[in-house]
Design an enzyme around this catalytic site. Structure first.
Site, PDB file in Angstrom:
ATOM      1  CG  ASP A  11      31.086 -45.323  37.397  1.00  0.00           C
ATOM      2  OD1 ASP A  11      30.393 -44.412  38.001  1.00  0.00           O
ATOM      3  OD2 ASP A  11      32.347 -45.084  36.930  1.00  0.00           O
ATOM      4  CG  HIS A  51      31.094 -42.577  28.265  1.00  0.00           C
ATOM      5  ND1 HIS A  51      31.621 -41.454  28.913  1.00  0.00           N
ATOM      6  CD2 HIS A  51      31.830 -43.685  28.754  1.00  0.00           C
ATOM      7  CE1 HIS A  51      32.521 -41.911  30.020  1.00  0.00           C
ATOM      8  NE2 HIS A  51      32.697 -43.351  29.805  1.00  0.00           N
ATOM      9  CG  HIS A  55      33.153 -40.394  25.785  1.00  0.00           C
ATOM     10  ND1 HIS A  55      34.062 -40.892  26.610  1.00  0.00           N
ATOM     11  CD2 HIS A  55      32.743 -39.018  26.240  1.00  0.00           C
ATOM     12  CE1 HIS A  55      34.455 -39.865  27.502  1.00  0.00           C
ATOM     13  NE2 HIS A  55      33.709 -38.759  27.169  1.00  0.00           N
ATOM     14  CG  HIS A  84      33.262 -47.897  28.911  1.00  0.00           C
ATOM     15  ND1 HIS A  84      34.078 -47.476  28.124  1.00  0.00           N
ATOM     16  CD2 HIS A  84      32.868 -46.996  29.990  1.00  0.00           C
ATOM     17  CE1 HIS A  84      34.462 -46.298  28.968  1.00  0.00           C
ATOM     18  NE2 HIS A  84      33.752 -46.031  29.817  1.00  0.00           N
ATOM     19  CE  LYS A 109      31.881 -41.633  37.262  1.00  0.00           C
ATOM     20  NZ  LYS A 109      32.649 -42.179  36.113  1.00  0.00           N
ATOM     21  CB  CYS A 154      35.300 -44.137  38.299  1.00  0.00           C
ATOM     22  SG  CYS A 154      35.286 -43.867  36.715  1.00  0.00           S
TER      23      CYS A 154
HETATM   24  C1  VGL Z   1      35.789 -46.211  34.664  1.00  0.00           C
HETATM   25  C2  VGL Z   1      37.345 -46.478  32.823  1.00  0.00           C
HETATM   26  C3  VGL Z   1      36.636 -45.923  31.968  1.00  0.00           C
HETATM   27  C4  VGL Z   1      35.650 -46.377  36.018  1.00  0.00           C
HETATM   28  C5  VGL Z   1      35.222 -45.518  33.659  1.00  0.00           C
HETATM   29  O1  VGL Z   1      34.346 -46.495  36.359  1.00  0.00           O
HETATM   30  O2  VGL Z   1      36.465 -46.672  36.933  1.00  0.00           O
HETATM   31  N1  VGL Z   1      37.067 -46.749  34.186  1.00  0.00           N
HETATM   32  N2  VGL Z   1      35.488 -45.394  32.528  1.00  0.00           N
HETATM   33 ZN    ZN Z   2      33.872 -44.520  30.898  1.00  0.00          ZN
END
Ligand code: VGL
Ligand code: ZN
Length: 207
Positions: A11, A51, A55, A84, A109, A154
């Site tokens: 991510d 997302h 979401h 986000h 994801k 994540c």
């Molecule tokens: C993440 C919060 C929401 C991450 C993703 O990549 O750590 N954190 N979505």
């Molecule tokens: Zn997220």
């Protein structure tokens, strides 16, 4: 590094950098570190939080809720986040400074409206698989090195699921940055210890 090892880059997307919608403090600082790690690996997987607009993890989609509140859903507690990494948006793109050459696979994801997915292996319902474990096993990969954002969400959830799937798991500490919400980083570190996840620094690989 050998053919049974894989770097998992979690991510590193615009919305998780300091100027993004869900900023991870110092997020962009890991980009040069990750760029140096990439050429060391024969196998590289990237993940992308991806997302739909409606979401369930977005605070805006719940009346009277603010970002970083927690609610209880059928599959358990869910932190509510600012909007986000909306599919196809600028914020969902991989950070432009990140060197993408060498990546073999991208796992997207959090694509299902009603279920979040911090983990690159299993969605938050703990049942729906992303297909990553099977892909890694088909490529005879048995050891995973994790870097990316955020350490305590994540990266941690992915690393814990990888250990559960039977992979040897290493987290490259200085190639990750945490959000650290309500003790989440300390909680994550305790879980890693329980399942034997190893912590190293990026220089340990470059020597
Ligand atoms: C993440 C919060 C929401 C991450 C993703 O990549 O750590 N954190 N979505
Ligand atoms: Zn997220």
């Amino acid at each position: 590094m050998n053919e049974n090892q894989c770097l998992v880059v979690v991510d590193i997307q615009n919305d998780f950098l300091e100027t993004g919608a869900l900023p991870v403090p110092e997020g962009s600082q890991i980009i040069p570190t990750v760029n140096k790690l990439l050429p060391l690996f024969k196998h590289i997987v990237f993940t992308q939080d991806w997302h739909p607009k409606d979401h369930i993890s977005f605070a805006d989609n719940h009346d009277g809720k603010k970002p970083y509140d927690t609610i209880n859903l059928a599959y358990g507690d869910q932190v509510l986040w600012p909007v986000h990494c909306v599919q196809e948006s600028e914020g969902a793109k991989l950070a432009s400074g990140l060197n993408g050459t060498g990546k073999e696979k991208v796992i997207k994801k959090g694509c299902n409206r009603g279920v979040d997915s911090y983990s690159a292996f299993l969605e938050a319902d703990r049942k729906t698989k992303t297909g990553l474990a099977d892909w890694l096993k088909q490529h005879s990969i048995n050891e995973l090195f994790f870097c990316g954002l955020a350490t305590d969400f994540c990266v941690s959830w992915s690393a814990l699921d990888a250990a559960e799937e039977g992979f040897k798991v290493v987290i490259i500490r200085d190639a990750c940055k945490p959000i650290d919400l309500n003790g989440s980083l300390q909680k994550a570190e305790q879980e890693w210890k329980k399942v034997g996840i190893q912590l190293i620094e990026s220089k340990d690989l470059q020597e």
